[in-house]
Design an enzyme around this catalytic site. Structure first.
Site, PDB file in Angstrom:
ATOM      1  N   SER A   1       0.792  -1.344  -0.122  1.00 50.82           N
ATOM      2  CA  SER A   1       0.018  -0.166   0.069  1.00 50.82           C
ATOM      3  C   SER A   1       0.968   1.033   0.207  1.00 50.82           C
ATOM      4  O   SER A   1       0.562   2.266  -0.604  1.00 50.82           O
ATOM      5  CB  SER A   1      -1.085   0.022   1.191  1.00 50.82           C
TER       6      SER A   1
ATOM      7  N   ASN B   1      -5.460  -9.385  -8.026  1.00 51.09           N
ATOM      8  CA  ASN B   1      -5.553 -10.088  -6.680  1.00 51.09           C
ATOM      9  C   ASN B   1      -6.734 -10.873  -6.680  1.00 51.09           C
ATOM     10  O   ASN B   1      -6.715 -11.802  -5.925  1.00 51.09           O
ATOM     11  CB  ASN B   1      -5.231  -9.023  -5.596  1.00 51.09           C
TER      12      ASN B   1
ATOM     13  N   SER C   1       5.353  -6.308  -2.284  1.00 53.34           N
ATOM     14  CA  SER C   1       5.103  -6.399  -1.079  1.00 53.34           C
ATOM     15  C   SER C   1       5.505  -7.872  -0.587  1.00 53.34           C
ATOM     16  O   SER C   1       4.853  -8.695  -1.033  1.00 53.34           O
ATOM     17  CB  SER C   1       3.413  -6.363  -0.679  1.00 53.34           C
TER      18      SER C   1
ATOM     19  N   HIS D   1       5.081  -9.766   1.997  1.00 55.77           N
ATOM     20  CA  HIS D   1       4.145 -11.008   2.596  1.00 55.77           C
ATOM     21  C   HIS D   1       3.562 -11.496   1.407  1.00 55.77           C
ATOM     22  O   HIS D   1       2.549 -12.758   1.734  1.00 55.77           O
ATOM     23  CB  HIS D   1       3.368 -10.647   3.678  1.00 55.77           C
TER      24      HIS D   1
ATOM     25  N   THR E   1      14.003   4.927  10.210  1.00 55.29           N
ATOM     26  CA  THR E   1      15.228   3.565  10.355  1.00 55.29           C
ATOM     27  C   THR E   1      14.649   2.589   9.604  1.00 55.29           C
ATOM     28  O   THR E   1      13.505   2.205   9.918  1.00 55.29           O
ATOM     29  CB  THR E   1      15.535   3.553  11.915  1.00 55.29           C
TER      30      THR E   1
ATOM     31  N   CYS F   1      -9.952  -7.218   1.612  1.00 52.70           N
ATOM     32  CA  CYS F   1     -10.182  -5.788   1.643  1.00 52.70           C
ATOM     33  C   CYS F   1     -11.719  -5.427   1.671  1.00 52.70           C
ATOM     34  O   CYS F   1     -12.425  -4.772   2.069  1.00 52.70           O
ATOM     35  CB  CYS F   1      -9.665  -4.788   0.938  1.00 52.70           C
TER      36      CYS F   1
END
Ligand SMILES: *Cc1c(COP(=O)(O)O)cnc(C)c1O
Length: 395
Positions: A75, A155, A203, A205, A241, A328
């Site tokens: 995202s 997706n 992404s 994952h 970081t 989603c």
């Protein structure tokens, strides 16, 4: 009932971490806790992991390490890419953006916000096969078109879009092109140079890496727009970081998956096609999306007269994790925008089931799913007033 192991068939929502990804993460957490910006040894070690990971991500996209920006996931990458497109548009005094009706909400909702701010958005439709027609894209291009964003693979229905042809059009018309490749990365081969892709989102994952890590590829002549301001991390384009364990783990997962793409895809594709042909025997079943230009692991079907959510919950009770569309949109009662875009009616779209497979699935699991789904569809149809009505109308 004997206790059987769970079957995970929801890899488009998220995938389990590979052993290589877990190992890279725990090892980095143990041995490399430094801040990559620090000048001491611990910092230099972290910086070395970062740089090695950047090289790996670049290699398997056919990009250069300096074109890889680490983010928190798909995202964020998509948002940053779209805002970079906006910056390009504003610099050229243009206000037209082209995308598609089947994009992930990360793209669609960002474009929705831009429309309210005065940008003009054209969302291309797709054919019944779920694929964008490049000629239609060419026709939609205007004098003031600055930016195009088209997903690499969908997706929900797994359809693979003609990025090379789209890339050619955008190159000729000097339009900036982004692709949301979150479903494609690590599953099918991507070549940003050959396909003329300016920006690309990944992404971790979704390819057996950890949650909370992603990549924005941004061609070297483009400076990505900052979303997060602060320190000079990521070439000053993304402050904060760096998530060293997540990034190292993502690179390990990506490398392993990319090295095994042909082998895994061949294996998964056989499972997928066996599952599709098994479930196609259910009366009134339809497959959603093109059968050929399709992610190796994606099965998406509609069973008329069945409530997708009910089917999903019954499958869950029988040990099968599936989805009734995109994660989603579940939780809302609106039918999937992707299924509507390929021409399914509201009623039919409500009866959708997505099973997304990985190389961890087995033949035995496919047999069990193929036995279980038809029984549940029949049970649900026997309870369904909608199905009764459909049957009556057919007589
Ligand atoms: C999952 C997904 C995203 C969002 O990725 P996150 O890492 O969950 O933020 C974006 N686009 C597509 C196509 C996806 O499948």
């Amino acid at each position: 009932m004997t206790q059987r192991a769970r079957i995970y068939a929801d890899n488009a929502a998220t995938s389990q971490m590979s052993e290589a990804a877990k190992k890279a993460m725990t090892q980095t957490m143990e041995d490399c806790f430094g801040n990559a910006s620090s000048l001491h040894k611990e910092g230099r070690q972290a910086a070395a992991v970062l740089s090695k990971s950047r090289k790996i991500m670049a290699e398997y996209l056919n990009a250069e390490p300096r074109e890889i920006y680490f983010t928190s996931g798909g995202s964020e990458s998509v948002n940053q890419a779209v805002m970079t497109g906006v910056k390009f548009a504003l610099a050229k005094n243009k206000k037209h953006i082209i995308s598609t009706k089947i994009e992930h909400h990360a793209v669609l909702h960002t474009l929705g916000k831009l429309e309210k701010q005065g940008f003009e958005i054209t969302l291309l439709g797709v054919g019944g096969n779920g694929i964008v027609n490049p000629a239609e894209l060419g026709n939609a291009v205007r004098e003031d078109t600055a930016f195009v964003t088209v997903m690499y693979a969908n997706n929900e229905i797994g359809t693979i879009q003609p990025l090379e042809e789209i890339g050619q059009i955008c190159k000729e018309r000097q339009i900036m092109l982004h692709t949301d490749a979150v479903q494609a990365g690590g599953h099918i081969n991507i070549d940003v140079l050959k396909e003329n892709i300016d920006m690309l989102s990944l992404s971790a994952h979704k390819f057996n890496g950890p949650k909370g890590a992603g990549v924005l590829y941004c061609r070297k002549n483009i400076t990505p727009e900052r979303l997060i301001w602060g320190g000079a991390h990521e070439g000053g384009r993304r402050a904060g970081t760096e998530n060293i364990p997540g990034i190292a783990s993502m690179a390990a997962a990506f490398e392993e998956n990319c090295l095994n793409i042909e082998k895994n895809a061949g294996y998964i594709l056989k499972l997928r096609d066996r599952l599709i042909s098994g479930l196609s025997k259910i009366p009134g079943a339809v497959v959603n999306g093109d059968l050929k230009n399709r992610l190796p692991g994606n099965v998406n079907m509609c069973f008329e007269g069945v409530e997708g959510e009910a089917l999903l919950l019954m499958l869950d009770m029988r040990g099968i994790a599936a989805s009734s569309g995109s994660a989603c949109t579940s939780g809302s009662l609106d039918p999937s925008h992707v299924l509507l875009a390929i021409g399914r009616s509201h009623e039919v779209a409500h009866g959708s089931l997505r099973l997304s497979l990985s190389h961890y699935n087995t033949d035995e699991e496919i047999d069990y799913i193929t036995e279980t789904v038809p029984k549940l569809v029949e049970t649900l149809r026997n309870m369904s007033p909608v199905w009764e009505k459909i049957q009556k109308n057919k007589k």
